[in-house]
Design a protein around this motif. Structure first.
Motif, PDB file in Angstrom:
ATOM      1  N   ILE A 126       1.028  -1.425   0.049  1.00 17.51           N
ATOM      2  CA  ILE A 126       0.028  -0.022  -0.059  1.00 17.51           C
ATOM      3  C   ILE A 126       0.737   1.095  -0.029  1.00 17.51           C
ATOM      4  CG2 ILE A 126      -1.667   1.495   1.404  1.00 17.51           C
ATOM      5  CD1 ILE A 126      -2.896  -1.323   2.347  1.00 17.51           C
ATOM      6  N   ASN A 127       1.929   1.318   0.773  1.00 20.65           N
ATOM      7  CA  ASN A 127       2.708   2.581   1.088  1.00 20.65           C
ATOM      8  C   ASN A 127       3.755   2.852  -0.156  1.00 20.65           C
ATOM      9  OD1 ASN A 127       2.312   3.678   3.700  1.00 20.65           O
ATOM     10  ND2 ASN A 127       2.436   1.809   4.391  1.00 20.65           N
ATOM     11  N   PHE A 128       4.472   1.740  -0.692  1.00 21.74           N
ATOM     12  CA  PHE A 128       5.229   1.735  -1.515  1.00 21.74           C
ATOM     13  C   PHE A 128       4.932   1.500  -3.020  1.00 21.74           C
ATOM     14  CE2 PHE A 128       7.402   1.232   2.701  1.00 21.74           C
ATOM     15  CZ  PHE A 128       7.776   2.307   2.799  1.00 21.74           C
ATOM     16  N   ILE A 129       3.661   1.059  -3.150  1.00 20.90           N
ATOM     17  CA  ILE A 129       3.389   0.587  -4.589  1.00 20.90           C
ATOM     18  C   ILE A 129       2.051   1.098  -5.052  1.00 20.90           C
ATOM     19  CG2 ILE A 129       3.265  -1.263  -6.263  1.00 20.90           C
ATOM     20  CD1 ILE A 129       4.999  -2.994  -4.442  1.00 20.90           C
TER      21      ILE A 129
ATOM     22  N   SER B 222      -0.275   3.331  -3.585  1.00 20.33           N
ATOM     23  CA  SER B 222      -0.563   4.694  -3.353  1.00 20.33           C
ATOM     24  C   SER B 222       0.434   5.474  -4.200  1.00 20.33           C
ATOM     25  CB  SER B 222      -0.184   4.917  -1.839  1.00 20.33           C
ATOM     26  OG  SER B 222       0.833   4.722  -1.388  1.00 20.33           O
ATOM     27  N   GLN B 223       1.837   5.010  -4.636  1.00 25.37           N
ATOM     28  CA  GLN B 223       2.417   5.830  -5.627  1.00 25.37           C
ATOM     29  C   GLN B 223       1.972   5.880  -6.868  1.00 25.37           C
ATOM     30  OE1 GLN B 223       4.642   7.349  -3.961  1.00 25.37           O
ATOM     31  NE2 GLN B 223       4.008   6.620  -2.139  1.00 25.37           N
ATOM     32  N   GLY B 224       1.391   4.878  -7.347  1.00 21.87           N
ATOM     33  CA  GLY B 224       0.741   4.837  -8.726  1.00 21.87           C
ATOM     34  C   GLY B 224      -0.097   6.031  -9.231  1.00 21.87           C
ATOM     35  N   ASP B 225      -0.042   6.549 -10.251  1.00 26.23           N
ATOM     36  CA  ASP B 225      -1.020   7.739 -10.720  1.00 26.23           C
ATOM     37  C   ASP B 225      -2.196   7.523 -11.653  1.00 26.23           C
ATOM     38  OD1 ASP B 225      -1.223  10.402 -11.027  1.00 26.23           O
ATOM     39  OD2 ASP B 225       0.048  10.661 -12.659  1.00 26.23           O
ATOM     40  N   ILE B 226      -3.309   7.706 -11.348  1.00 29.79           N
ATOM     41  CA  ILE B 226      -4.328   7.512 -12.170  1.00 29.79           C
ATOM     42  C   ILE B 226      -4.670   8.744 -12.854  1.00 29.79           C
ATOM     43  CG2 ILE B 226      -6.722   6.711 -12.393  1.00 29.79           C
ATOM     44  CD1 ILE B 226      -5.804   4.809 -10.048  1.00 29.79           C
ATOM     45  N   PRO B 227      -4.772   9.081 -13.866  1.00 32.85           N
ATOM     46  CA  PRO B 227      -5.032  10.442 -14.328  1.00 32.85           C
ATOM     47  C   PRO B 227      -6.611  10.743 -14.337  1.00 32.85           C
ATOM     48  CG  PRO B 227      -4.643   8.952 -16.425  1.00 32.85           C
ATOM     49  CD  PRO B 227      -4.367   8.168 -15.032  1.00 32.85           C
ATOM     50  N   GLY B 228      -6.978  12.098 -13.963  1.00 31.11           N
ATOM     51  CA  GLY B 228      -8.433  12.418 -13.819  1.00 31.11           C
ATOM     52  C   GLY B 228      -9.155  12.392 -15.029  1.00 31.11           C
TER      53      GLY B 228
ATOM     54  N   SER C  11     -11.738  16.539   2.713  1.00 32.79           N
ATOM     55  CA  SER C  11     -10.952  16.351   1.643  1.00 32.79           C
ATOM     56  C   SER C  11      -9.681  15.339   1.739  1.00 32.79           C
ATOM     57  CB  SER C  11     -10.600  17.639   1.315  1.00 32.79           C
ATOM     58  OG  SER C  11      -9.611  17.523   0.016  1.00 32.79           O
ATOM     59  N   ILE C  12      -9.707  14.365   0.938  1.00 34.53           N
ATOM     60  CA  ILE C  12      -8.576  13.738   1.012  1.00 34.53           C
ATOM     61  C   ILE C  12      -7.698  13.660  -0.250  1.00 34.53           C
ATOM     62  CG2 ILE C  12      -9.333  12.016   2.821  1.00 34.53           C
ATOM     63  CD1 ILE C  12     -10.663  10.211   0.542  1.00 34.53           C
ATOM     64  N   THR C  13      -6.384  13.233  -0.189  1.00 37.62           N
ATOM     65  CA  THR C  13      -6.011  13.334  -1.333  1.00 37.62           C
ATOM     66  C   THR C  13      -6.046  12.301  -2.230  1.00 37.62           C
ATOM     67  OG1 THR C  13      -3.788  12.168  -0.435  1.00 37.62           O
ATOM     68  CG2 THR C  13      -4.008  14.686  -0.327  1.00 37.62           C
ATOM     69  N   GLN C  14      -5.579  12.048  -3.381  1.00 41.70           N
ATOM     70  CA  GLN C  14      -5.581  10.916  -4.216  1.00 41.70           C
ATOM     71  C   GLN C  14      -4.783   9.503  -3.768  1.00 41.70           C
ATOM     72  OE1 GLN C  14      -4.556  11.180  -8.353  1.00 41.70           O
ATOM     73  NE2 GLN C  14      -5.594   9.698  -8.966  1.00 41.70           N
ATOM     74  N   SER C  15      -3.615   9.994  -3.123  1.00 40.39           N
ATOM     75  CA  SER C  15      -2.800   9.055  -2.345  1.00 40.39           C
ATOM     76  C   SER C  15      -3.516   8.276  -1.457  1.00 40.39           C
ATOM     77  CB  SER C  15      -1.398   9.693  -2.259  1.00 40.39           C
ATOM     78  OG  SER C  15      -0.740   8.639  -1.142  1.00 40.39           O
ATOM     79  N   GLU C  16      -4.219   9.316  -0.488  1.00 42.23           N
ATOM     80  CA  GLU C  16      -4.846   8.879   0.713  1.00 42.23           C
ATOM     81  C   GLU C  16      -5.974   8.103   0.372  1.00 42.23           C
ATOM     82  OE1 GLU C  16      -4.096  12.460   3.893  1.00 42.23           O
ATOM     83  OE2 GLU C  16      -5.642  12.576   2.393  1.00 42.23           O
ATOM     84  N   GLN C  17      -6.828   8.285  -0.775  1.00 43.30           N
ATOM     85  CA  GLN C  17      -7.695   7.699  -1.329  1.00 43.30           C
ATOM     86  C   GLN C  17      -7.499   6.191  -1.946  1.00 43.30           C
ATOM     87  OE1 GLN C  17      -8.568   7.047  -4.988  1.00 43.30           O
ATOM     88  NE2 GLN C  17     -10.323   5.969  -4.390  1.00 43.30           N
TER      89      GLN C  17
END
Lengths: 283, 330
Positions: B36-39, B41-47, B132-138
């Protein structure tokens, strides 16, 4: 005391596996329940232990009607199963400590004394049961069933898996318990054990009690001797057993030569076969 | 009675620790936390890319619009209906307000939905996102809820069966049949043991993977779901292990349950795939409610708890009946 009247039981009614059993085991008596596999011994024991409550008839043990047994009934009994059922990852001491939690403190016997009594070596008492031999497990199981100073003991094949010395010790312990006034219901198909220990025995076959009497009376009333003849038949050693009174009639059989002829008295197994037409064991 | 229960409880705890199940639990905790922490949540999903077709000739407003009397009343409504969107129009500035969905895509959609619904009369609405929560938190929240659900439905289920089959193998159930102990204690004790383990697991998962302040907000709601989910799975596992004679048979049933009931839930809740039939899976509701409380959204209804409570009671009674049957059979 155990009092059984008109006890019938069916796993799938109306096919009864026990048929109107009647017997009484007096306080301080060792009562042997003998029968071959599938004769209804285990079912009878399960009924007596309150595990099968859907029976017909009446079963009273230590003033408890078995249909309505509560925790108090189990505080008064001890049960030794044929197989030694214990927590294999606990030591003998830990097993006994654990099971002692279920009984009132004043009834629980000293664990070390019990393990001395059953002859479990001190070096093994704190080792995990999985490292024990079958005999050692059986001794620990016996200690477990004596843990609560039971008024009534149910023993299923108590010397099974024990070496001769162990068997002698267990028989001594059973006698010792009897001398304390404990009623003992012993289920077995080992006629030597029954003969040696039991005050009375019952023969059960196909769910019906065939005979109840003392081993001595049974042997006395069927006192004919047996003639055992060992002989060679086409080079193979064979043996026949004949009633002494039939000895002359049956002496004709093919043989190369007779090796030995000897006589012996009737054993409980001989009488069982004579009365029921069945053998006690398949051995 | 209490002394007996504590003895059974202590023994079950020891059995769990002797069987090294806590190592599996600890191992999975570390492994999943690392993931969760290193893989993940680090991924980027475009909006979403937003395409606007401005056909000003169209007009009208959505039928869902309800007028409220004050700004405070609007916030109260948003607090009650967390899916709703609020619009404040004032001279000092207009704004669109909504509870954070945890997904920037959905947040955008909410914004444009409100904009569309109010007749697109102004293009300069400000946005206020509540909680509000960030994308990484989400992402962390999403994966933590998946791991917790998987841990309880799959691992607990297997662990209880392994524990019980071992007891069955040792013949202990026969000994219990002649002990002055209530059979219900055997079931209750296992429920408590696994509940405690799962509570510890969830607490550690939350602390390791979520923002501590955020986790404080949801911890009680999450624990309420664990109080439902863990006993359900323990009772199911216990029931299956009583039903099947050996571990091989059980593993077959376990595989069917995991493949047919648990896995599809992850598929249809966490991805864009849609299938109406998933609503008939009990596991869907269990997971969805757990996910909702992890995201601090609407809490499950009283009806849900009522159904769960009734199911727990029924499973508990079935278990007691099956223990008696097992004792007779053995």
């Amino acid at each position: 005391m155990i009092k059984v009247e008109q006890l019938s039981f069916a796993y799938k009614p109306p096919d009864n596996v026990l048929h109107q059993l009647n017997f009484t085991v007096n306080r301080g008596e060792i009562f042997g329940f003998l029968g071959p596999n599938g004769s209804g011994k285990s079912t009878t024991q399960k009924v007596l232990l309150g595990i099968l409550p859907d029976y017909q008839g009446s079963v009273i043990i230590n003033d408890y009607h078995i249909k309505e047994v509560a925790g108090g009934f189990y505080e008064d009994i001890g049960v030794l199963f044929e197989m030694p059922y214990l927590y294999s990852t606990l030591s003998a001491v830990d097993n006994l400590k654990y099971f002692s939690n279920f009984y009132p403190r004043h009834r629980v016997r000293q664990i070390d004394e019990l393990l001395d009594l059953v002859g479990l070596e001190r070096g093994f008492r704190h080792k995990q049961v999985k490292h024990y031999s079958k005999g050692m497990r059986q001794r620990t199981s016996l200690a477990r069933c004596l843990l609560n100073s039971p008024q009534t003991l149910f023993l299923d094949e108590p010397v099974s898996g024990l070496d001769p010395a162990g068997a002698v010790l267990v028989k001594q312990i059973i006698k010792q318990e009897q001398s304390r006034g404990t009623t003992i219901f012993l289920t077995t198909h080992n006629m030597f054990v029954a003969d040696e220990l039991c005050d009375r025995v019952a023969f059960i076959v196909e769910g019906r009690i065939n005979t109840i009497d003392t081993p001595d009376k049974l042997k006395h009333s069927h006192s004919d001797s047996i003639v055992e003849i060992e002989y060679l038949d086409r080079g193979q050693k064979k043996q026949i057993s004949l009633d002494a009174q039939d000895f002359n009639k049956n002496l004709r059989f093919s043989n190369d030569r007779i090796v030995s002829i000897k006589t012996r008295g009737q054993t409980l197994e001989d009488i069982f076969i004579k009365l029921t037409g069945k053998r006690l064991s398949n051995d | 009675m209490i002394k007996q229960f504590l003895a059974v409880l202590r023994n079950d705890f020891k059995a769990v620790f002797r069987s090294k199940q806590y190592l599996i639990l600890l191992g999975s905790l570390l492994l999943y936390s690392f993931y969760i922490n290193f893989i993940y949540s680090q991924g980027d999903i475009p909006g979403y890319q937003v395409y606007v077709y401005d056909a000003l000739t169209q007009s009208g407003s959505a039928a869902e619009i309800t007028q409220v009397n004050s700004e405070q009343g609007l916030y109260d409504m948003l607090n009650m209906d967390r899916e709703a969107i609020g619009v404040v129009k004032s001279k000092s500035g207009s704004k669109i307000i909504y509870n954070d969905t945890g997904s920037p895509r959905l947040n955008n959609l909410k914004y444009y939905y409100a904009w569309q619904a109010t007749g697109r009369e102004s293009a300069d609405y400000n946005t206020q996102i509540l909680g509000s929560i960030t994308q990484s938190e989400q992402k962390r929240i999403e994966m933590t809820s998946v791991v917790v659900f998987f841990e309880i439905t799959a691992i607990s289920f297997l662990s209880i069966a392994a524990l019980f089959f071992k007891e069955k193998q040792m013949g202990i159930i026969k000994v219990y049949s002649i002990l002055p102990v209530k059979k219900s204690m055997l079931v209750l004790s296992k429920i408590v043991v696994f509940l405690v383990l799962k509570i510890c697991f969830v607490l550690l998962m939350g602390l390791l993977n979520l923002d501590i302040a955020y986790f404080q907000q949801i911890v009680l709601k999450v624990m309420t779901q664990i109080l439902v989910l863990s006993p359900l799975m323990v009772l199911l596992g216990f029931m299956c292990s009583l039903q099947y004679r050996n571990f091989k048979q059980f593993v077959f049933a376990y595989t069917v349950i995991i493949v047919a009931f648990t896995s599809p839930v992850f598929l249809f809740v966490n991805t864009q795939l849609n299938w109406r039939g998933i609503r008939y899976f009990p596991t869907y509701h269990l997971y969805n409610n757990l996910r909702q409380v992890f995201f601090n959204r609407a809490t499950p209804s009283a009806g849900y708890y009522l159904v769960c409570g009734a199911t727990l009671i029924i499973l508990y009674l079935i278990n007691l009946k099956m223990i008696n049957r097992e004792m007779k059979r053995s």
